[in-house]
Structures are given as structure tokens and as C-alpha cells.
Design an enzyme around this catalytic site. Structure first.
Site, PDB file in Angstrom:
ATOM      1  N   GLN A  75       0.828  -1.212   0.000  1.00 53.09           N
ATOM      2  CA  GLN A  75       0.000   0.000   0.000  1.00 53.09           C
ATOM      3  C   GLN A  75       0.863   1.264   0.000  1.00 53.09           C
ATOM      4  O   GLN A  75       0.491   2.284   0.585  1.00 53.09           O
ATOM      5  CB  GLN A  75      -0.945   0.001   1.201  1.00 53.09           C
ATOM      6  CG  GLN A  75      -2.146  -0.909   1.021  1.00 53.09           C
ATOM      7  CD  GLN A  75      -3.007  -0.499  -0.183  1.00 53.09           C
ATOM      8  OE1 GLN A  75      -3.153   0.677  -0.489  1.00 53.09           O
ATOM      9  NE2 GLN A  75      -3.572  -1.491  -0.852  1.00 53.09           N
ATOM     10  N   SER A  76       2.003   1.212  -0.657  1.00 52.01           N
ATOM     11  CA  SER A  76       2.905   2.360  -0.667  1.00 52.01           C
ATOM     12  C   SER A  76       2.290   3.563  -1.390  1.00 52.01           C
ATOM     13  O   SER A  76       1.909   3.476  -2.559  1.00 52.01           O
ATOM     14  CB  SER A  76       4.208   1.959  -1.368  1.00 52.01           C
ATOM     15  OG  SER A  76       4.975   3.104  -1.665  1.00 52.01           O
ATOM     16  N   ASN A  77       2.225   4.689  -0.683  1.00 51.66           N
ATOM     17  CA  ASN A  77       1.797   5.941  -1.313  1.00 51.66           C
ATOM     18  C   ASN A  77       2.875   6.456  -2.254  1.00 51.66           C
ATOM     19  O   ASN A  77       2.588   7.057  -3.288  1.00 51.66           O
ATOM     20  CB  ASN A  77       1.532   7.009  -0.253  1.00 51.66           C
ATOM     21  CG  ASN A  77       0.476   6.575   0.733  1.00 51.66           C
ATOM     22  OD1 ASN A  77      -0.653   6.324   0.348  1.00 51.66           O
ATOM     23  ND2 ASN A  77       0.852   6.463   1.998  1.00 51.66           N
ATOM     24  N   ALA A  79       4.953   4.604  -4.021  1.00 54.58           N
ATOM     25  CA  ALA A  79       4.891   3.831  -5.272  1.00 54.58           C
ATOM     26  C   ALA A  79       3.767   4.370  -6.162  1.00 54.58           C
ATOM     27  O   ALA A  79       3.955   4.564  -7.366  1.00 54.58           O
ATOM     28  CB  ALA A  79       4.682   2.352  -4.954  1.00 54.58           C
TER      29      ALA A  79
END
Ligand SMILES: *Cc1c(COP(=O)(O)O)cnc(C)c1O
Length: 324
Positions: A75-77, A79
Site C-alpha cells: 500500500q505504498s503511497n 509507489a
């Protein structure tokens, strides 16, 4: 501006708004709470990585890159914003994400795929090695990859937060405001390093307090000092930082990175219901939860002015069916 001579593309909606939170301030009985809306930087639901990417993408383009590679959690913002920045400039994007593919792509991961990024699931493999491997594979196919560092946190990306602090100080001066404290979620340390560097140069005297979402304070302070020193070098500024120059609060790590607890749940609900402002479960929910706890413990006087720097992440709210 300290970063005027650095190559930069324009992606973010700047300056981001600076807003007072009157109902939350009254609810908590002070201090005076303000928010800097970097959740509104404008790139595919916004967030703090957009400011860093203005400088990183400029470097990638100058190097003739045709693909951005970066890494992060599922859930990387960071990325997701990198995937959006790549799309914006006609670049391909490979995201090296930790763990295994979930049964359904939701939240940031859904946006990654909509934005056209290719996902490489890394399991528990070390992220740097996995990114190098992805770059090698692309080069073997005649492509020109550019590796965006974890969290966008190298001296090039950190220029985004050097400029952000100057932006805030100009806004505050224009409004006749002084902030006694600036509070935000800290993880890879780039945001804190940039804010602190510009604060030192511009003589900001308030406290810059990072609330850690994953690392203990000691290693994080060391990392932020290294990043600040490297950024000063990059900008040709004769400055030197030590770990003790940075305030990091690590009392709110709860169950670890991304594990939502009562602290985050209560903060997300309270801020939503008093101000119509959304926080995310991993970063800003934890940091605001920590800020509320510090307020309740009397860490600030009611007359002090505290700025919460909203770093984004709201897409993460949609990665789960419920906050429970
Ligand atoms: C990445 C991120 C942070 C932490 O910023 P760093 O510069 O990595 O310390 C905080 N909040 C959100 C929403 C983020 O995505």
C-alpha cells in the site's frame, strides 16, 4: 529559494493550502491547530512524495530514462505517486512491492495498476537488490531505467521538502503567523531532513517533531542527520547536522508498520467528524493520534500554535473494508 538552481519538473499544485482547524482546536481545548495540506499536492490523490518527485523525475528525464523503478509496501503511497508521475511524463514504471500479491488490488495498489505500473512482488527479498535486478532486466531489453530511492529520500528528492519549508515560511509570514511546533509522520526521513535543513538556513526557531510510524528514534535520527548532511552537500551549503539536532517521537509505534490500532482509529474518526478532513491509517492517522495524545498529556500550552503537516496517504483508507 535554496533549490532554485536544481532541475525540477512541475507536477504538484503549489503552494498547498494552510488551514486552521477551529472545531478540533476547541474540542481539544487548544493548542491552536493548523494543517498544511500536502494531501492536496494533486497527483492521483496527492501526498508528500509528489514534491520529491518534481526533482527526481527531472533528473530521470535529464538522464534520458524511459522507465522509473521504485519500491515500497503493497500500500505504498510513494509507489502510487511514482506510477502517476511516470504516466504524466510518458515513462514506464516498475514497482517492486514487498510481500505477495493480495487476492484483490485495493487502495493504492488498485491505483498503481490503473496508472499502468508493472508490479514485481518481492516477497521478503532486500528491496535494493530487487530494484537493481529489475533495472538489469530492463537494460538487457534495451531500456533505460532510473531508480527512484525508497521513499524518494535522497538529496535530489529531499529538495522537495527544502522548498516546502520555504513555501510554508512565506505563507506564514504573509498571514502574520508563527508556528511553535511542526508535527508530521516520519518514516524514510526525507521529509524531516528537508524541513530541518531549510529551517536551519531560514532561522525558523520552532520545533520540528517527526512522529515515527515504524523505526525507533535513535536509528531514525541518525538516518535523518545523514540525509540532511548529504542534501546540504548537494545544495552547496556549508551545514552540518548531528542526530541530536532532530526531534523524533517513537512512542506510537503500536503493533508496527501498517497495523491499525485504537490510536489511529480514534484520530481518523475525530478529525473526520470535527473538520471533514481525512487521515490515512498508516502514516497521518498514527501521527495525528500521537499529536492528540501529546496534547492530552499537556505537552503544549493552549496558546501555542501547532502545525500538522498532512503528508497524504488517504488512498490507503480504501485498502480495507472497515477500520475495525
Ligand atoms: C512516505 C510518507 C510519509 C513519510 O515521509 P518520509 O519522507 O518517508 O519520512 C508520511 N506520510 C505519508 C502519507 C507517506 O506516504
Amino acid at each position: 529559494m535554496l533549490t532554485d538552481r536544481q532541475p525540477r519538473v512541475s507536477i504538484a499544485h503549489l503552494p498547498t493550502p494552510l488551514e486552521f482547524l477551529p472545531r478540533l482546536t476547541a474540542h481539544l481545548g487548544g493548542p491552536q491547530l493548523w494543517v498544511k495540506r500536502d494531501d492536496e499536492t494533486g497527483l492521483a490523490t496527492g501526498g508528500n512524495k509528489t514534491r520529491k518527485l518534481e526533482f527526481l523525475v527531472a533528473e530521470a528525464l535529464a538522464q534520458g530514462a524511459d522507465t522509473l523503478i521504485t519500491c515500497g509496501a503493497a500500500q505504498s503511497n510513494h509507489a502510487r505517486q511514482t506510477a502517476a508521475a511516470a504516466a504524466r511524463f510518458g515513462l514506464a514504471c516498475t514497482l517492486v512491492l514487498r510481500g505477495e500479491p493480495p487476492p484483490q488490488a485495493q487502495g493504492n495498489l488498485l491505483l498503481d495498476t490503473l496508472l499502468g505500473a508493472e508490479i514485481a512482488w518481492a516477497g521478503n527479498a532486500p528491496r535494493m537488490e530487487r530494484m537493481e535486478q529489475a533495472a538489469e532486466e530492463l537494460r538487457a531489453r534495451g531500456r533505460r531505467p532510473y531508480i527512484v530511492p525508497y521513499g524518494g529520500s535522497n538529496p535530489v528528492g529531499i529538495c522537495g521538502y527544502v522548498a516546502a519549508m520555504e513555501e510554508l515560511l512565506a505563507q506564514a509570514a504573509q498571514a502574520g503567523l508563527r508556528f511553535d511546533h511542526i508535527v508530521f509522520a516520519t518514516s524514510s526521513g526525507g521529509t524531516q531532513a528537508g524541513l530541518a535543513l531549510a529551517a536551519r538556513v531560514r532561522g525558523y526557531e520552532g520545533r520540528i517533531l517527526g512522529i515515527s510510524v515504524d523505526l525507533p528514534a535513535e536509528p531514525l535520527r541518525r538516518r535523518v542527520a545523514e540525509l540532511a548532511n548529504a542534501t546540504a552537500d548537494h545544495l552547496g551549503l556549508p551545514l552540518s547536522f548531528a542526530p541530536d539536532d532532530f526531534s523524533v517521537e517513537d512512542g506510537y509505534l503500536g503493533g508496527g508498520y501498517g497495523v491499525i490500532g485504537d490510536l489511529e482509529r480514534e484520530a481518523i474518526r475525530l478529525v473526520a467528524r470535527t473538520e471533514g478532513l481525512l487521515l490515512d491509517p498508516v502514516y497521518t492517522g498514527r501521527a495525528f493520534g500521537g499529536l492528540i495524545d501529546l496534547i492530552r498529556r499537556g505537552a503544549f500550552s493552549p496558546r501555542e500554535r501547532v502545525l500538522f503537516w498532512h503528508t497524504g496517504g488517504v488512498a490507503g483508507l480504501f485498502a480495507r473494508p472497515t477500520l475495525e
